[in-house]
Design a protein around this motif. Sequence first.
Motif: not given
Length: 290
Positions: A115-135
């Motif tokens: 999956v591409p390493d794209l940036t989004l914002v979660n329900q708390n307004g915190e940015p994260f990337t599409l690949r950032d699932a904490g393993g």
Amino acid sequence: MRRAILLLVLSSAACSTDATLGLRRYQLTGVVVGRETPPRIVVEHDAVNGFMPAMRMAFEIGDPAAPPLNMGDRIAATLVLSDTRSWLENVKVTARAGAPATRPPEARAVPGTVVPDLTLVNQNGEPFTLRDAGGRVRIVTFIYTRCPLPDFCPLMVRNLEAVRRRASEEGLSSRLALLGVTLDPAFDTAAVLRAYGESMLKGSDRFDQWSLATGTPAQIDAVARSFGVAFRPEGGFVTHTLTTAVVGHDGRVIRVFESNSWRPDEVYEVVRRAIEGESIDRSKSHQPRR
């Protein structure tokens, strides 16, 4: 008084309710423009009075006696909604197509791709990337909070909640992450998504596993395209295809579930095998070399 009576007549014509079953019925007209599996037809429908604007949507046919339908046929039907699903009944062809039309298949995410390493914002307004699932193994689906049909976005959330419950029962909850990406970023701000999650998701720890994501229109478009999701905003609603994907801890797509026909048990088995495979891989990598 006459005005009140007229409004009552108009609202009754737009929608009727079966109080004993909790069903709502709306009159729908449109043109058949495609098919999905399991047997569903895609209809480019006119505005549904008192319910939703004209758009393109897929519908289940709930009447076994419905006539055979061809691409390009114009139909009239009754759209029926329960609390959990929707379907068409009393389907009638009002004009046959002059020539069958074909609809090119949408591109879909391919298992094995990263999956591409794209940036989004979660329900708390915190940015994260599409690949950032904490393993963790992650399930990705696409929704929007104003979705009017119970067997589209709300069903995706309910089904994934069932997957989450089973993972918790089997002691795998810490190895699973769930991501719902809105297709309506203009309306679905972080605050709106948080309120939606608090109403739809269960438990005080709901956001330990769930992320509900928004972003700029360009970011959402890029994420949707990477999973082969087609969508189009239309008058406060969004016409979109349904895709749910299981992504491994390494960021690679493992399995893609199209439409809304998948069962929670199917998805859970893919998740379980991915987690077990990850555990085996890690145990091998920690074995001492001889």
